[in-house]
Design a protein around this motif. Structure first.
Motif, PDB file in Angstrom:
ATOM      1  N   CYS A   1     -11.158  -0.845   3.067  1.00 19.91           N
ATOM      2  CA  CYS A   1     -11.350   0.152   4.118  1.00 19.91           C
ATOM      3  C   CYS A   1     -12.705   0.808   3.908  1.00 19.91           C
ATOM      4  N   ALA A   2     -13.459   0.909   4.985  1.00 22.56           N
ATOM      5  CA  ALA A   2     -14.759   1.566   4.933  1.00 22.56           C
ATOM      6  C   ALA A   2     -14.788   2.692   5.954  1.00 22.56           C
ATOM      7  N   ALA A   3     -15.164   3.875   5.498  1.00 19.42           N
ATOM      8  CA  ALA A   3     -15.268   5.032   6.378  1.00 19.42           C
ATOM      9  C   ALA A   3     -16.726   5.252   6.752  1.00 19.42           C
ATOM     10  N   SER A   4     -16.957   5.636   7.997  1.00 24.18           N
ATOM     11  CA  SER A   4     -18.318   5.922   8.451  1.00 24.18           C
ATOM     12  C   SER A   4     -18.320   7.204   9.261  1.00 24.18           C
ATOM     13  N   GLY A   5     -19.492   7.787   9.404  1.00 22.86           N
ATOM     14  CA  GLY A   5     -19.617   9.056  10.112  1.00 22.86           C
ATOM     15  C   GLY A   5     -19.875  10.180   9.125  1.00 22.86           C
ATOM     16  N   ASP A   6     -19.292  11.330   9.363  1.00 24.25           N
ATOM     17  CA  ASP A   6     -19.499  12.505   8.524  1.00 24.25           C
ATOM     18  C   ASP A   6     -18.605  12.434   7.287  1.00 24.25           C
ATOM     19  N   THR A   7     -18.967  11.568   6.348  1.00 21.95           N
ATOM     20  CA  THR A   7     -18.138  11.344   5.161  1.00 21.95           C
ATOM     21  C   THR A   7     -18.766  11.924   3.903  1.00 21.95           C
ATOM     22  N   GLY A   8     -19.729  12.821   4.073  1.00 21.25           N
ATOM     23  CA  GLY A   8     -20.448  13.344   2.918  1.00 21.25           C
ATOM     24  C   GLY A   8     -19.572  14.046   1.901  1.00 21.25           C
ATOM     25  N   ARG A   9     -18.500  14.678   2.357  1.00 24.24           N
ATOM     26  CA  ARG A   9     -17.614  15.392   1.431  1.00 24.24           C
ATOM     27  C   ARG A   9     -16.218  14.784   1.476  1.00 24.24           C
ATOM     28  N   ILE A  10     -16.194  13.476   1.252  1.00 26.37           N
ATOM     29  CA  ILE A  10     -14.901  12.790   1.257  1.00 26.37           C
ATOM     30  C   ILE A  10     -14.136  13.176   0.002  1.00 26.37           C
ATOM     31  N   LYS A  11     -12.908  13.501   0.151  1.00 22.55           N
ATOM     32  CA  LYS A  11     -12.097  14.001  -0.970  1.00 22.55           C
ATOM     33  C   LYS A  11     -11.082  12.963  -1.440  1.00 22.55           C
ATOM     34  N   THR A  12     -10.364  12.385  -0.522  1.00 19.37           N
ATOM     35  CA  THR A  12      -9.334  11.413  -0.875  1.00 19.37           C
ATOM     36  C   THR A  12      -9.396  10.221   0.073  1.00 19.37           C
ATOM     37  N   MET A  13      -8.952   9.084  -0.423  1.00 16.74           N
ATOM     38  CA  MET A  13      -8.714   7.914   0.410  1.00 16.74           C
ATOM     39  C   MET A  13      -7.437   7.269  -0.084  1.00 16.74           C
ATOM     40  N   GLY A  14      -6.765   6.603   0.819  1.00 13.05           N
ATOM     41  CA  GLY A  14      -5.513   5.997   0.413  1.00 13.05           C
ATOM     42  C   GLY A  14      -5.007   5.012   1.438  1.00 13.05           C
ATOM     43  N   TRP A  15      -3.901   4.405   1.068  1.00 15.16           N
ATOM     44  CA  TRP A  15      -3.245   3.424   1.922  1.00 15.16           C
ATOM     45  C   TRP A  15      -1.801   3.830   2.149  1.00 15.16           C
ATOM     46  N   TYR A  16      -1.389   3.721   3.390  1.00 12.76           N
ATOM     47  CA  TYR A  16      -0.007   3.975   3.785  1.00 12.76           C
ATOM     48  C   TYR A  16       0.482   2.733   4.513  1.00 12.76           C
ATOM     49  N   ARG A  17       1.787   2.619   4.653  1.00 13.45           N
ATOM     50  CA  ARG A  17       2.313   1.475   5.380  1.00 13.45           C
ATOM     51  C   ARG A  17       3.497   1.887   6.237  1.00 13.45           C
ATOM     52  N   GLN A  18       3.726   1.057   7.240  1.00 13.20           N
ATOM     53  CA  GLN A  18       4.807   1.337   8.184  1.00 13.20           C
ATOM     54  C   GLN A  18       5.343   0.019   8.712  1.00 13.20           C
ATOM     55  N   THR A  19       6.665  -0.091   8.777  1.00 15.35           N
ATOM     56  CA  THR A  19       7.306  -1.281   9.313  1.00 15.35           C
ATOM     57  C   THR A  19       7.689  -1.031  10.770  1.00 15.35           C
ATOM     58  N   PRO A  20       7.852  -2.082  11.555  1.00 18.06           N
ATOM     59  CA  PRO A  20       8.179  -1.919  12.984  1.00 18.06           C
ATOM     60  C   PRO A  20       9.441  -1.099  13.212  1.00 18.06           C
ATOM     61  N   GLU A  21      10.442  -1.284  12.355  1.00 21.56           N
ATOM     62  CA  GLU A  21      11.698  -0.549  12.563  1.00 21.56           C
ATOM     63  C   GLU A  21      11.573   0.929  12.208  1.00 21.56           C
ATOM     64  N   ASN A  22      10.490   1.309  11.549  1.00 20.60           N
ATOM     65  CA  ASN A  22      10.285   2.706  11.163  1.00 20.60           C
ATOM     66  C   ASN A  22       9.093   3.337  11.884  1.00 20.60           C
ATOM     67  N   GLN A  23       8.825   2.854  13.072  1.00 19.96           N
ATOM     68  CA  GLN A  23       7.657   3.343  13.801  1.00 19.96           C
ATOM     69  C   GLN A  23       7.729   4.822  14.109  1.00 19.96           C
ATOM     70  N   HIS A  24       8.950   5.363  14.175  1.00 22.13           N
ATOM     71  CA  HIS A  24       9.102   6.773  14.510  1.00 22.13           C
ATOM     72  C   HIS A  24       9.237   7.647  13.266  1.00 22.13           C
ATOM     73  N   GLU A  25       9.052   7.034  12.114  1.00 24.03           N
ATOM     74  CA  GLU A  25       9.115   7.765  10.862  1.00 24.03           C
ATOM     75  C   GLU A  25       7.702   7.961  10.320  1.00 24.03           C
ATOM     76  N   PRO A  26       7.519   8.948   9.436  1.00 20.53           N
ATOM     77  CA  PRO A  26       6.191   9.101   8.811  1.00 20.53           C
ATOM     78  C   PRO A  26       5.827   7.850   8.021  1.00 20.53           C
ATOM     79  N   ARG A  27       4.565   7.551   7.986  1.00 24.44           N
ATOM     80  CA  ARG A  27       4.107   6.412   7.203  1.00 24.44           C
ATOM     81  C   ARG A  27       4.324   6.676   5.715  1.00 24.44           C
ATOM     82  N   ASP A  28       4.653   5.622   4.984  1.00 22.41           N
ATOM     83  CA  ASP A  28       4.920   5.756   3.552  1.00 22.41           C
ATOM     84  C   ASP A  28       3.636   5.590   2.760  1.00 22.41           C
TER      85      ASP A  28
END
Length: 126
Positions: free
Chosen positions: A21-48
């Motif tokens: 994953c690459a972030a662009s734009g105003d990223t000068g003070r980036i604090k955290t980056m991460g990965w979340y995932r979601q399955t089709p059956e949980n589309q209405h739930e928060p991403r894990d």
């Protein structure tokens, strides 16, 4: 701020994939980056949460219990990039994986804004 993910795809159980994953734009003070995932059956739930890295805490990482020992997150705050190396993949890892970035904004009053990528699908066949 825009996040662009790459690296998803189809793999057999036991195989490996590497997400980027690459972030662009105003990223000068980036604090955290991460990965979340979601399955089709949980589309209405928060991403894990899968894994995250905190650049302002010495690169401290955090993993979901289900991926510990199999996934490794690495990041480069100067380049605003984060990678997720996924080994020993299981069918239950099948999901759309989303990149997330937390960036400090504001001057007099600081706050953190969170941004999402469009997602990249990962399919693990048994």
């Amino acid at each position: 701020v825009q996040l662009v993910e790459s690296g998803g795809g189809l793999v057999q159980a036991g195989g490996s994939l590497r997400l980027n994953c690459a972030a662009s734009g105003d990223t000068g003070r980036i604090k955290t980056m991460g990965w979340y995932r979601q399955t089709p059956e949980n589309q209405h739930e928060p991403r894990d949460l899968v894994a995250s890295i905190n650049f302002t805490s010495g690169g401290m990482t955090n993993y979901a219990d289900s991926v510990k020992g199999r996934f490794t997150i690495t990041g480069d705050s100067a380049k605003s990039t984060v990678d997720l190396q996924m080994n020993s993949l299981k069918p239950e890892d099948t999901a759309v994986y989303y990149c997330n970035a937390g960036i400090v904004l504001g001057r007099t009053v600081e706050y953190i804004a969170y941004y999402w990528g469009q997602g990249t699908p990962v399919t693990v066949s048994s």
